[in-house]
Enzyme design. Sequence first.
Site, PDB file in Angstrom:
ATOM      1  CE  LYS A 126      81.228  38.774  19.467  1.00 57.80           C
ATOM      2  NZ  LYS A 126      82.457  39.272  18.920  1.00 57.80           N
TER       3      LYS A 126
HETATM    4  C1  LIG Z   1      83.298  39.851  17.689  1.00 61.25           C
HETATM    5  C2  LIG Z   1      84.404  39.084  17.035  1.00 61.25           C
HETATM    6  C3  LIG Z   1      85.680  39.615  16.838  1.00 61.25           C
HETATM    7  C4  LIG Z   1      85.998  41.069  17.061  1.00 61.25           C
HETATM    8  O1  LIG Z   1      85.698  41.524  18.303  1.00 61.25           O
HETATM    9  P1  LIG Z   1      85.370  43.099  18.499  1.00 61.25           P
HETATM   10  O2  LIG Z   1      85.375  43.237  19.989  1.00 61.25           O
HETATM   11  O3  LIG Z   1      84.042  43.350  17.892  1.00 61.25           O
HETATM   12  O4  LIG Z   1      86.446  43.869  17.856  1.00 61.25           O
HETATM   13  C5  LIG Z   1      86.673  38.791  16.346  1.00 61.25           C
HETATM   14  N1  LIG Z   1      86.432  37.512  16.021  1.00 61.25           N
HETATM   15  C6  LIG Z   1      85.202  36.968  16.156  1.00 61.25           C
HETATM   16  C7  LIG Z   1      85.013  35.539  15.797  1.00 61.25           C
HETATM   17  C8  LIG Z   1      84.153  37.736  16.646  1.00 61.25           C
HETATM   18  O5  LIG Z   1      82.937  37.207  16.756  1.00 61.25           O
END
Ligand SMILES: *Cc1c(COP(=O)(O)O)cnc(C)c1O
Length: 400
Positions: free
Chosen positions: A198
């Site tokens: 991210k």
């Molecule tokens: C990455 C992601 C999540 C979950 O986040 P994590 O930190 O990996 O648990 C939820 N929704 C979307 C759209 C994502 O890309």
Amino acid sequence: MKSSLPPSWSIDQPVRASYLVFGRPDIHEKDIQSVVDTLRSGWIGTGPRVAEFEGAFGEYIGSSHALAVHSGSSGLHLSMVALDLKPGDEVIVPSMTFAATANAVIHAGATPVLVDVDPRTMCLDVAHMEASISTRTRAVIPVHFAGRFCAMEAIMRLAEAHNLFVIEDCAHAVETRFQGRHAGTFGNMGAFSFYVTKNVTTGEGGMICTDDPERAARIKILALHGLDADAWRRFSDEGFKQYEVLEPGFKYNMMDIQAALGIPQLERVEANLKRRCEIWEQYDDAFKDLPLDTPEEEERGTVHARHLYTVILDIDRLKSDRDTIQEALHRQNIGTGVHYRALHLHKYYRDEFRYKPEDLPHARWISDRTLSLPLSPQMTDEDVYDVVFSLRKTLQYYTH
Ligand SMILES: *Cc1c(COP(=O)(O)O)cnc(C)c1O
């Protein structure tokens, strides 16, 4: 930038010596020092660094409460639990998202109702959302897909008319805003992710933003076993504190080690966005004549977080499917992603909720064609060139 490839280069040969990892984190010396300082400090669990990160994040987003948790998924889960959903309650979720969005609804005891997306923006289709509202609908989770601001005005209007909660999935959307106001502050809560790929990472991590003080207090308690406020201080130099269990909560707290990484990451987020925009434009220019669609421009008045650069391959003009092209890029040392195979096509949701692929045609169409190219601020111009070269050559090779 010039190709250093031998003249005899073929489709199965690497275009570069090292593998270009998709979503490689941008880690600076300052980030490493910050984590090391925390490790040496004697306090590595939830503590002052988490409080500092929450303060900085809340200020950046413009939200009065920012609650750090150990993943985006746990943030989504807690936001669902905090709505006190009952069995049979429905929550509307776009099919074009990661599994965590819908799983959070299921883990809170309710039923996700998958809806289609707009094929241009890949965000929730508001007309289909409206058509999917029933007497059991309690909430909707719009996903700011790839960093693009969803049609929140229309979503909020529908939500108000039908008395629905709105939880924004902001996993792609730390920098996303509309008229200067950040995604995550339009609905009742916004859930952010700091997973490795991210735009801001803490390894694993997440944040829930809300302006509702009561809901914030409840979530804080739920994130640490359901213990009463400030229980995380119980081993501090202020001496042991008695605590009381108020309700059965979860172990979703963030550690200071994670926050120590997040603080300097957040400081760079706007500078990184500038680099992301540059790479984005280089890709847009380089792919104009290829059998694919590049991402739509961002909507007027919005800032797109440029989390994912997703192209839609024109597979009707190609001799192969998306997976074959992704494989070829992989053999050439270019890592890519798929965001996403729509949820309603996956075994569990298909079997459990009886979806057919054609029920959500746009999400299905995107699923077969989408490919996410590497987009990280530390990518050099050469890295960008390698991606461009590799994709151009590969699509040429596979064009009829
Ligand atoms: C990455 C992601 C999540 C979950 O986040 P994590 O930190 O990996 O648990 C939820 N929704 C979307 C759209 C994502 O890309």
